[in-house]
Enzyme design. Structure first.
Site, short mmCIF file in Angstrom:
data_model
loop_
_atom_site.label_atom_id
_atom_site.label_comp_id
_atom_site.label_asym_id
_atom_site.label_seq_id
_atom_site.Cartn_x
_atom_site.Cartn_y
_atom_site.Cartn_z
N THR A 76 -11.91 6.35 10.59
CA THR A 76 -11.96 5.77 11.94
C THR A 76 -11.46 6.74 13.00
OG1 THR A 76 -9.90 4.67 11.41
CG2 THR A 76 -11.87 3.33 11.31
N ASP A 96 -13.27 15.29 -4.93
CA ASP A 96 -13.37 16.54 -5.70
C ASP A 96 -14.62 16.43 -6.59
OD1 ASP A 96 -12.80 18.98 -7.04
OD2 ASP A 96 -10.66 18.59 -7.00
N ARG A 110 2.84 -1.42 10.48
CA ARG A 110 3.96 -1.50 11.42
C ARG A 110 4.28 -2.86 12.00
NH1 ARG A 110 1.54 3.60 14.32
NH2 ARG A 110 -0.26 2.58 13.37
N LYS A 138 -7.19 8.62 -1.35
CA LYS A 138 -8.46 9.14 -0.81
C LYS A 138 -8.94 10.38 -1.57
CE LYS A 138 -7.94 7.20 3.83
NZ LYS A 138 -6.63 6.53 3.77
N LYS A 183 0.85 -1.20 0.00
CA LYS A 183 0.00 0.00 0.00
C LYS A 183 0.88 1.24 0.00
CE LYS A 183 -2.47 1.88 3.60
NZ LYS A 183 -2.68 3.34 3.58
N ASP A 193 -3.44 4.54 -2.04
CA ASP A 193 -4.46 5.05 -1.10
C ASP A 193 -4.37 6.58 -1.01
OD1 ASP A 193 -6.35 5.19 0.89
OD2 ASP A 193 -4.99 4.58 2.50
#
Ligand code: C5P
Length: 242
Positions: free
Chosen positions: A132, A73, A223, A70, A41, A68
């Protein structure tokens, strides 16, 4: 296990490793994970530092790339952005469902046009519902009185009606979304931690096995793999848990 069209695919091929670091470290991690992990990613930090060449670099090393960014517009701009993102070779892209149905349809047109030009399948289009990081109070602040789960449901319905491939969701929302969206939808869940791992800044976490059982098609793990002393061994240990 909730019924999903992805259940027959090897779960190791449905783990997406989030490379939230600089280019040099990302390339070292890719070298270590080559032949093990199918997906990486690329988020905003890496992409805005390196540009589209970072996608090409991972593609050349045989990875599928989840880009990713996001997007959010007007439909015309998002159609162009999704087209450009897919033309870099990205296999999966994200956009905010809050942009509305016409914007999501624009994104879908963009990836389909890119697929026609490049050949191969259109990139997977994923909607972000409620971040989230947002809770009831922060939703109220921007004029949304619905409970977070209700807002997720509503926006996932908008995504489905607009014809995009699926959504990004927390593992806790995955089962509700699998029932709502049906077996073919992509449901990609971050917030995944192997049993006993450090949670870091993630609060509502699930193990990889729980996330898949809840109906996730793909899981995103950063991580616990990228900060491990031996990232390849950490990846293998996660796969053996499944
Ligand atoms: O390192 P960690 O496993 O927490 O990384 C999770 C990845 O998923 C990060 O790239 C993070 O930005 C992303 N993500 C998330 N929660 C969301 C959406 C994306 O953790 N709701």
């Amino acid at each position: 296990m909730l019924e999903s069209a992805f259940a027959s695919t090897n779960p190791a091929d449905r783990i997406i490793v989030a490379l939230d670091c600089g280019r040099e470290e990302a390339m070292e991690l890719a070298e270590a994970l080559r032949g093990k992990s199918k997906w990486v990613k690329v988020g905003m930090t890496l992409y805005y530092a390196c540009g589209p060449s970072i996608v090409a670099a991972f593609k050349q090393r045989g990875f599928n790339v989840f880009l990713d960014l996001k997007l959010h517009d007007i439909p015309f701009q998002i159609e162009g952005a999704a087209y450009s993102a897919a033309m870099t070779g990205a296999d999966m892209i994200t956009m905010h469902t809050l942009g509305g149905a016409e914007m999501l349809k624009g994104a879908q047109r963009g990836v389909e046009r890119a697929a026609q030009e490049r050949g191969g399948e259109a990139a997977v289009t994923l909607g972000i519902t409620v971040l989230t990081s947002m809770d009831q109070a922060s939703l109220n602040q921007i004029g949304i009185d619905r409970a977070p789960a209700e807002q997720v449901k509503l926006l996932a319905g908008v995504a489905q009606d607009a014809g995009i491939s699926g959504v990004v969701a927390s593992p806790q929302e995955a089962s509700m979304l699998r029932e709502l969206l049906g077996p073919r939808a992509y449901i990609v869940t971050p917030g995944v931690r192997p049993a006993g791992a450090d949670k870091g800044d993630q609060s509502r976490v699930a193990t990889p096995a729980q996330a898949f059982e809840n109906g996730a098609s793909h899981i995103v793990i950063g991580r616990p793999i990228t900060k491990a002393e031996d990232p390849a061994a950490a990846f293998d240990a996660i796969v053996s848990e499944l």
